[in-house]
Motif scaffolding. Sequence first.
Motif, short mmCIF file in Angstrom:
data_model
loop_
_atom_site.label_atom_id
_atom_site.label_comp_id
_atom_site.label_asym_id
_atom_site.label_seq_id
_atom_site.Cartn_x
_atom_site.Cartn_y
_atom_site.Cartn_z
N ALA A 7 -13.96 3.83 -8.18
CA ALA A 7 -14.96 3.22 -8.09
C ALA A 7 -14.82 1.76 -7.75
O ALA A 7 -15.77 1.23 -7.02
CB ALA A 7 -15.83 3.15 -9.30
N LEU A 8 -13.58 1.07 -7.68
CA LEU A 8 -13.39 -0.18 -7.22
C LEU A 8 -12.69 -0.32 -6.15
O LEU A 8 -12.34 -1.45 -5.69
CB LEU A 8 -12.35 -0.68 -8.48
N ILE A 9 -12.44 0.77 -5.22
CA ILE A 9 -11.68 0.64 -4.22
C ILE A 9 -12.46 1.24 -3.08
O ILE A 9 -13.23 2.16 -3.17
CB ILE A 9 -10.69 1.76 -4.22
N ASP A 10 -12.18 0.37 -1.82
CA ASP A 10 -13.15 1.00 -0.45
C ASP A 10 -12.08 1.90 0.02
O ASP A 10 -10.96 1.32 0.73
CB ASP A 10 -13.39 -0.31 0.31
N ALA A 11 -12.14 3.16 -0.19
CA ALA A 11 -10.88 3.81 0.34
C ALA A 11 -10.69 3.81 1.72
O ALA A 11 -9.53 4.00 2.39
CB ALA A 11 -11.51 5.51 -0.27
N ASP A 12 -11.77 3.79 2.66
CA ASP A 12 -11.48 3.66 4.06
C ASP A 12 -10.97 2.42 4.56
O ASP A 12 -9.82 2.50 5.21
CB ASP A 12 -12.94 3.71 4.82
N ALA A 13 -11.12 1.38 3.72
CA ALA A 13 -10.47 -0.05 4.18
C ALA A 13 -9.00 0.23 3.67
O ALA A 13 -8.23 -0.24 4.25
CB ALA A 13 -11.17 -1.09 3.23
N LEU A 14 -8.73 0.83 2.51
CA LEU A 14 -7.55 0.73 1.97
C LEU A 14 -6.58 1.69 3.07
O LEU A 14 -5.41 1.43 3.07
CB LEU A 14 -7.62 1.61 0.52
N ARG A 15 -7.13 2.84 3.23
CA ARG A 15 -6.35 3.65 4.15
C ARG A 15 -6.02 3.00 5.63
O ARG A 15 -4.93 3.26 6.15
CB ARG A 15 -6.97 5.04 4.58
N ALA A 16 -6.98 2.32 6.00
CA ALA A 16 -6.74 1.43 7.21
C ALA A 16 -5.71 0.39 7.08
O ALA A 16 -4.85 0.27 7.95
CB ALA A 16 -7.88 0.77 7.69
N PHE A 17 -5.49 -0.25 5.81
CA PHE A 17 -4.40 -1.32 5.62
C PHE A 17 -3.10 -0.53 5.61
O PHE A 17 -2.00 -0.95 5.87
CB PHE A 17 -4.89 -2.11 4.27
N GLU A 57 -1.98 0.40 8.92
CA GLU A 57 -1.83 -0.36 9.76
C GLU A 57 -0.93 -1.70 9.48
O GLU A 57 -0.41 -2.32 10.29
CB GLU A 57 -3.27 -1.08 10.36
N VAL A 58 -0.83 -1.83 8.28
CA VAL A 58 -0.20 -2.97 7.77
C VAL A 58 1.03 -2.59 6.56
O VAL A 58 2.19 -3.03 7.02
CB VAL A 58 -1.13 -4.04 6.59
N GLY A 59 0.69 -1.80 5.81
CA GLY A 59 1.77 -1.39 4.90
C GLY A 59 1.87 -2.09 3.55
O GLY A 59 2.10 -1.71 2.50
N GLY A 60 1.77 -3.36 3.85
CA GLY A 60 2.09 -4.43 2.92
C GLY A 60 2.17 -5.88 3.47
O GLY A 60 2.61 -6.03 4.66
N VAL A 61 2.12 -6.96 2.63
CA VAL A 61 2.43 -8.10 2.90
C VAL A 61 3.04 -8.72 1.80
O VAL A 61 2.44 -8.74 0.65
CB VAL A 61 1.21 -8.96 3.50
N PHE A 77 0.82 -1.11 -0.16
CA PHE A 77 0.10 0.16 -0.04
C PHE A 77 0.81 1.14 0.02
O PHE A 77 1.17 1.59 1.00
CB PHE A 77 -0.95 0.04 1.40
N ILE A 78 1.36 1.75 -1.15
CA ILE A 78 2.34 2.77 -1.34
C ILE A 78 1.29 4.08 -1.41
O ILE A 78 0.64 4.21 -2.44
CB ILE A 78 2.97 2.54 -2.63
N GLY A 79 1.43 5.01 -0.61
CA GLY A 79 0.63 6.18 -0.55
C GLY A 79 0.59 6.92 -1.93
O GLY A 79 -0.41 7.11 -2.21
N ALA A 80 1.66 7.31 -2.69
CA ALA A 80 1.34 8.04 -3.66
C ALA A 80 0.78 7.15 -4.84
O ALA A 80 -0.16 8.08 -5.51
CB ALA A 80 2.98 8.35 -4.22
N LEU A 81 0.97 6.13 -4.90
CA LEU A 81 0.23 5.32 -5.85
C LEU A 81 -1.36 5.13 -5.54
O LEU A 81 -2.31 5.10 -6.41
CB LEU A 81 0.70 3.88 -6.03
N MET A 82 -1.68 5.09 -4.24
CA MET A 82 -2.88 4.85 -3.74
C MET A 82 -3.59 6.19 -3.92
O MET A 82 -4.86 6.31 -4.45
CB MET A 82 -3.08 4.58 -2.30
N GLU A 83 -3.12 7.31 -3.83
CA GLU A 83 -3.96 8.37 -3.84
C GLU A 83 -4.19 8.78 -5.35
O GLU A 83 -5.14 9.29 -5.59
CB GLU A 83 -2.83 9.65 -3.16
N LYS A 84 -3.03 8.26 -6.30
CA LYS A 84 -3.48 8.49 -7.57
C LYS A 84 -4.62 7.59 -8.18
O LYS A 84 -5.49 8.06 -8.92
CB LYS A 84 -2.15 8.02 -8.36
N ALA A 85 -4.57 6.39 -7.51
CA ALA A 85 -5.77 5.73 -8.15
C ALA A 85 -7.10 6.20 -7.40
O ALA A 85 -7.93 6.25 -8.30
CB ALA A 85 -5.61 4.29 -7.53
#
Length: 88
Positions: free
Chosen positions: A30-40, A43-47, A14-22
């Motif tokens: 339209a395909l992204i749950d923004a709240d869930a994305l920001r939480a991950f 809290e996680v950063g990636g896996v 979950f790379i901030g600059a890429l997520m904000e661009k998306a």
Amino acid sequence: VAGMVLTVEPGIYFIGALMEKALADPAQAALIDADALRAFQREVGGVRLEDVVVVTAGGCRNLTLCPRTVPEVEAVRRGGAWPPAEDA
């Protein structure tokens, strides 16, 4: 080729600059749950899961023993015993 051993490394980051661009692109947003994305992202950063597999005549056999299900991962994060007697 039977007997060949290789590593499979699926992952998500979950790379901030890429997520904000998306999220700024209506077609992608339209395909992204923004709240869930920001939480991950927070809290996680990636896996990434790394599995070492051996190719067999009938497919493959996973040689990696690691937590795979949500309950297994959560139990290990709480300090639960690992590895189990048998992989899932």
